[in-house]
Structures are given as structure tokens and as C-alpha cells.
Design a protein around this motif. Structure first.
Motif, PDB file in Angstrom:
ATOM      1  N   GLU A 183      40.294  75.607  26.304  1.00 44.52           N
ATOM      2  CA  GLU A 183      40.229  77.048  25.994  1.00 44.52           C
ATOM      3  C   GLU A 183      40.249  77.915  27.098  1.00 44.52           C
ATOM      4  O   GLU A 183      40.135  77.500  28.215  1.00 44.52           O
ATOM      5  CB  GLU A 183      38.719  77.235  25.046  1.00 44.52           C
ATOM      6  N   LEU A 184      40.265  79.222  26.835  1.00 37.93           N
ATOM      7  CA  LEU A 184      40.897  80.227  27.838  1.00 37.93           C
ATOM      8  C   LEU A 184      39.368  80.795  28.321  1.00 37.93           C
ATOM      9  O   LEU A 184      38.671  81.429  27.608  1.00 37.93           O
ATOM     10  CB  LEU A 184      41.574  81.264  27.421  1.00 37.93           C
ATOM     11  N   PRO A 185      39.098  80.475  29.442  1.00 37.89           N
ATOM     12  CA  PRO A 185      37.758  81.148  30.238  1.00 37.89           C
ATOM     13  C   PRO A 185      37.842  82.531  30.490  1.00 37.89           C
ATOM     14  O   PRO A 185      38.718  82.986  30.954  1.00 37.89           O
ATOM     15  CB  PRO A 185      37.518  80.182  31.581  1.00 37.89           C
ATOM     16  N   VAL A 186      36.949  83.357  30.111  1.00 39.81           N
ATOM     17  CA  VAL A 186      36.774  84.669  30.407  1.00 39.81           C
ATOM     18  C   VAL A 186      35.561  84.888  31.486  1.00 39.81           C
ATOM     19  O   VAL A 186      34.439  84.848  30.974  1.00 39.81           O
ATOM     20  CB  VAL A 186      36.718  85.678  29.183  1.00 39.81           C
ATOM     21  N   VAL A 187      35.964  85.513  32.525  1.00 38.76           N
ATOM     22  CA  VAL A 187      34.875  85.819  33.430  1.00 38.76           C
ATOM     23  C   VAL A 187      34.623  87.190  33.605  1.00 38.76           C
ATOM     24  O   VAL A 187      35.608  88.109  33.819  1.00 38.76           O
ATOM     25  CB  VAL A 187      35.263  85.315  34.936  1.00 38.76           C
ATOM     26  N   GLU A 188      33.422  87.549  33.304  1.00 40.02           N
ATOM     27  CA  GLU A 188      32.907  89.229  33.203  1.00 40.02           C
ATOM     28  C   GLU A 188      32.434  89.599  34.526  1.00 40.02           C
ATOM     29  O   GLU A 188      31.957  90.641  34.436  1.00 40.02           O
ATOM     30  CB  GLU A 188      31.975  89.502  32.028  1.00 40.02           C
ATOM     31  N   ALA A 189      32.342  88.992  35.760  1.00 39.63           N
ATOM     32  CA  ALA A 189      31.985  89.399  36.873  1.00 39.63           C
ATOM     33  C   ALA A 189      32.590  90.966  37.487  1.00 39.63           C
ATOM     34  O   ALA A 189      33.776  90.653  37.173  1.00 39.63           O
ATOM     35  CB  ALA A 189      31.976  88.295  38.039  1.00 39.63           C
ATOM     36  N   SER A 190      32.014  91.537  38.257  1.00 42.56           N
ATOM     37  CA  SER A 190      32.563  92.593  38.937  1.00 42.56           C
ATOM     38  C   SER A 190      33.476  92.240  40.080  1.00 42.56           C
ATOM     39  O   SER A 190      33.530  91.006  40.303  1.00 42.56           O
ATOM     40  CB  SER A 190      31.231  93.559  39.550  1.00 42.56           C
ATOM     41  N   ARG A 191      34.353  93.061  40.237  1.00 43.55           N
ATOM     42  CA  ARG A 191      35.184  93.043  41.364  1.00 43.55           C
ATOM     43  C   ARG A 191      34.606  92.625  42.711  1.00 43.55           C
ATOM     44  O   ARG A 191      34.896  91.811  43.249  1.00 43.55           O
ATOM     45  CB  ARG A 191      35.980  94.212  41.529  1.00 43.55           C
ATOM     46  N   LYS A 192      33.362  93.458  42.991  1.00 48.57           N
ATOM     47  CA  LYS A 192      32.639  92.985  44.154  1.00 48.57           C
ATOM     48  C   LYS A 192      32.241  91.583  44.041  1.00 48.57           C
ATOM     49  O   LYS A 192      32.180  90.823  45.258  1.00 48.57           O
ATOM     50  CB  LYS A 192      31.511  93.842  44.291  1.00 48.57           C
ATOM     51  N   GLU A 193      31.804  91.075  42.986  1.00 49.41           N
ATOM     52  CA  GLU A 193      31.292  89.621  42.934  1.00 49.41           C
ATOM     53  C   GLU A 193      32.555  88.803  43.184  1.00 49.41           C
ATOM     54  O   GLU A 193      32.201  87.715  43.526  1.00 49.41           O
ATOM     55  CB  GLU A 193      30.684  89.660  41.583  1.00 49.41           C
ATOM     56  N   LEU A 194      33.516  89.048  42.390  1.00 50.47           N
ATOM     57  CA  LEU A 194      34.648  88.246  42.619  1.00 50.47           C
ATOM     58  C   LEU A 194      35.500  87.933  44.092  1.00 50.47           C
ATOM     59  O   LEU A 194      35.596  86.856  44.400  1.00 50.47           O
ATOM     60  CB  LEU A 194      35.769  88.812  41.577  1.00 50.47           C
ATOM     61  N   GLU A 195      35.067  89.137  44.876  1.00 53.31           N
ATOM     62  CA  GLU A 195      35.781  89.048  46.170  1.00 53.31           C
ATOM     63  C   GLU A 195      34.893  87.967  46.852  1.00 53.31           C
ATOM     64  O   GLU A 195      35.545  87.623  47.811  1.00 53.31           O
ATOM     65  CB  GLU A 195      35.671  90.385  46.839  1.00 53.31           C
ATOM     66  N   ARG A 196      33.695  87.646  46.542  1.00 49.44           N
ATOM     67  CA  ARG A 196      33.177  86.668  47.430  1.00 49.44           C
ATOM     68  C   ARG A 196      33.790  85.404  46.942  1.00 49.44           C
ATOM     69  O   ARG A 196      33.785  84.217  48.080  1.00 49.44           O
ATOM     70  CB  ARG A 196      31.569  86.553  46.821  1.00 49.44           C
ATOM     71  N   ASP A 197      34.382  85.158  46.029  1.00 47.43           N
ATOM     72  CA  ASP A 197      34.909  84.001  45.654  1.00 47.43           C
ATOM     73  C   ASP A 197      36.329  83.864  46.287  1.00 47.43           C
ATOM     74  O   ASP A 197      36.863  82.738  46.493  1.00 47.43           O
ATOM     75  CB  ASP A 197      35.100  83.833  44.083  1.00 47.43           C
ATOM     76  N   PHE A 198      36.901  84.906  46.603  1.00 44.57           N
ATOM     77  CA  PHE A 198      38.080  85.011  46.967  1.00 44.57           C
ATOM     78  C   PHE A 198      38.246  84.449  48.643  1.00 44.57           C
ATOM     79  O   PHE A 198      39.177  84.060  49.033  1.00 44.57           O
ATOM     80  CB  PHE A 198      38.558  86.523  47.298  1.00 44.57           C
ATOM     81  N   LEU A 199      36.965  84.453  49.360  1.00 41.91           N
ATOM     82  CA  LEU A 199      37.056  84.205  50.606  1.00 41.91           C
ATOM     83  C   LEU A 199      37.608  82.948  51.156  1.00 41.91           C
ATOM     84  O   LEU A 199      38.356  82.914  52.130  1.00 41.91           O
ATOM     85  CB  LEU A 199      35.482  84.290  51.207  1.00 41.91           C
ATOM     86  N   PRO A 200      37.490  81.854  50.429  1.00 45.21           N
ATOM     87  CA  PRO A 200      37.845  80.551  50.775  1.00 45.21           C
ATOM     88  C   PRO A 200      39.506  80.499  50.827  1.00 45.21           C
ATOM     89  O   PRO A 200      40.165  80.031  51.686  1.00 45.21           O
ATOM     90  CB  PRO A 200      37.257  79.500  49.898  1.00 45.21           C
TER      91      PRO A 200
END
Length: 336
Positions: A183-200
Motif C-alpha cells: 500500500e501507499l504510505p503517507v507521512v504527515e511529518a513537518s518539513r523540519k522533521e523530514l529534513e532530519r531524515d535527509f541528512l544521511p
């Protein structure tokens, strides 16, 4: 020029129909799964037949060989490797990075023996306590900086063995609470929260290839999954993360995506990805993907060429010493 897609196949050898398909459609590469793997000689023959059919001796052949539960080439014919999460959790940071580098070097040895040139690893998704089991222990850590360090070590091990890494799942699958295979996951996190995941991904943006995530990030594009979102591809993957290498889609046969396969592929190309990946070996689906896949050209052709140029002659490996170190690591981690 080859077309901008990668295909799978149904079994242990290419059928006559599959050989005709790859000759006519000329996919950039082939990806193999457990259903395609028996032993070394069989796998070499499969890969040789694919390359002969497309007429390119250097055509990329890919596999997902991460360690843990994602090992397409598995015991008893190949070594078992611990998962990413087990390595990081069970060793000191320095020991964990050394172990990741060694394990990846041994994986590269296994792959090179049979002619596989690309490993769809390392996973750079940042884990959370609630991360879905589809990622789970495939993730190195809940700390982005440790994911980056471990991912770098793993990629270095592959490259030292003459195998190209593919970092995944850009821009991050760790916050997903659903399995994109189903199924298609939908992530509701904020842009700021997502930027933590971009780091690697930003830390490893110099690597040759990446794979996208079939995940909707509502703060970035509430309508399309990252794979098919021009906003996410251009503003985040290429912009914020700064990944300059080749980016392929995750498997378009996964149920996170909807609609006919030519439409799935078309929206991915329109979003700006370089290569569409179709894995399940269903020939009619692959034909639909091939029907809209353009020949590699422009920036995508340049990125593909740069990726293949990053593959070098393997460094020398003392296999006995490396296997002894692996046994010691597994003993420390308490895994078989």
C-alpha cells in the motif's frame, strides 16, 4: 543507446520470449531476485545470457544484498551476513563501521564472482521506534549521523570490491507506517522533521546511484509519492539533498503505485528520475514500461556513464582473513 529502465526475469534462466524482449527493448540493466538464484554456475549463465542478448558486456546487473533478511544470494551456497541494525546495535561505533566495511567487501566478492556489478544497498533510512517492519533492522540506526557513517562504510566496502552501491530509499522511508510493497504510505511529518531524515543522503550525495521511495510526504507534495513527484525529485532530491548521481525508482510493480504500468513509468520520467525499475518478471508489465521508456540521453545518460565509471578493479582481499573476522563479528553479535 539503451532504454532508461531495468527489468527482472521470471526464473533461473531467460526464456526465449524474455531473450527476444531484452534484445528488442534494450533495458539498461537487469535485477535478480531469489527466484532467479540457484548456484554460481546458473547465475553466471543467466547474467551472461542477458548481456549477450542486449549486446553489452558491461550492462549493469543489480541485486538487493544487504545482509539480515534481505539476502537474495543466501546460505547454504553463500555466506550469511548480519543485518545493518544488528551491526550498529552490537558494536562500538568504530567497530561497527569496520564491520560494515568488511561485510560489504565480502558481499562485493560474492557478487563479483558471478558477474553482478550493482548492489541496491546501503539503506540510509533513519529508523524510529514505530518504523514499519519492512525497513526495521535494515536501517542502521535511529540517529541520522550514525546512519550516514555506517552507510559510508558499507558503500566503501562495496566500491573496494568493484561493486557499485545504490543508496535507498531517497529521501527517507523510516517514518512510513505502511509497507509500500502492499500500500501507499503517507507521512504527515513537518518539513523540519523530514529534513532530519535527509541528512544521511546529503552526507552521501557523492555516491553514484540512489533509489527513490514510494512514499507520500504531505509537507512536500500531498498528492504524489516521492518517486512520481517533480516537487520532491527536483526540490528535495536534487536540490535540498544535492544528490547529483543517477536516481532510479523503487520497483514500479509495488502496490504503492496505481494505474497501468505505462502510466506509472511515464509519471516517474516526468518527475525527473533517470531510470524506472521493474522487478517482478511479469513480461506484459515490463513491455508496458519499455513502451514509454526513452533512450538514455542528456543528463540521465551522463549520470549513468558517471556511475559506471565509478566502478573500479577490486582491491586485493585475503578471503581467509576476512572470513575469520566475519566469524568473530557474528560471534560478538550472537548471530549465526
Amino acid at each position: 543507446m539503451p532504454k532508461a529502465f531495468i527489468c527482472g526475469c521470471a526464473g533461473l534462466a531467460l526464456s526465449r520470449e524474455e531473450r527476444a524482449f531484452v534484445r528488442e527493448s534494450d533495458p539498461w540493466g537487469l535485477i535478480v531476485f531469489k527466484r532467479n538464484v540457484d548456484d554460481r554456475d546458473q547465475l553466471r549463465d543467466l547474467i551472461r545470457t542477458f548481456r549477450d542478448s542486449v549486446g553489452r558486456a558491461d550492462a549493469p546487473v543489480l541485486i538487493d544484498q544487504e545482509g539480515g533478511r534481505v539476502q537474495r544470494m543466501a546460505p547454504p551456497r553463500w555466506r550469511a551476513y548480519p543485518s545493518a541494525g544488528a551491526i550498529e546495535a552490537g558494536l562500538s561505533p568504530f567497530e561497527a563501521e569496520s564491520a560494515a566495511r568488511l561485510i560489504a567487501r565480502l558481499i562485493a566478492h560474492d557478487l563479483s564472482e558471478v558477474g553482478i556489478t550493482v548492489d541496491c544497498a546501503p539503506v540510509l533510512d533513519v529508523a524510529e521506534l514505530a518504523t514499519h517492519a519492512v525497513i526495521g533492522s535494515r536501517a542502521f540506526s535511529q540517529r541520522p549521523e550514525r546512519v550516514a557513517a555506517m552507510g559510508r562504510a558499507f558503500a566503501e566496502g562495496l566500491l573496494a570490491g568493484g561493486v557499485l552501491p545504490v543508496v535507498k530509499h531517497l529521501p527517507g522511508h523510516g517514518r512510513a507506517r505502511a509497507d509500500s510493497h502492499h500500500e501507499l504510505p503517507v507521512v504527515e511529518a513537518s518539513r523540519k522533521e523530514l529534513e532530519r531524515d535527509f541528512l544521511p543522503f546529503a552526507e552521501l550525495r557523492d555516491l553514484p546511484m540512489a533509489m527513490s521511495a514510494h512514499v507520500v510526504f504531505s509537507a512536500l507534495d500531498p498528492v504524489r509519492p516521492a518517486t512520481a513527484s517533480r516537487i520532491v525529485v527536483q526540490e528535495i532530491m536534487r536540490g535540498k539533498v544535492g544528490f547529483a548521481g543517477l536516481i532510479m525508482s523503487d520497483d514500479v510493480s509495488m502496490k504503492a503505485l496505481r494505474g497501468p504500468f505505462d502510466e506509472r513509468a511515464r509519471t516517474i520520467f516526468e518527475a525527473g528520475l533517470d531510470i524506472v525499475l521493474h522487478c517482478n518478471g511479469e513480461l506484459e508489465e515490463a513491455r508496458a514500461v519499455a513502451s514509454v521508456a526513452p533512450e538514455l540521453s542528456g543528463e540521465s545518460l551522463r549520470r549513468a556513464g558517471a556511475a559506471m565509471a565509478a566502478r573500479v578493479v577490486p582491491q586485493a582481499l585475503d578471503l581467509d582473513e576476512a572470513e575469520a573476522k566475519l566469524a568473530s563479528i557474528k560471534k560478538t553479535l550472537g548471530v549465526s
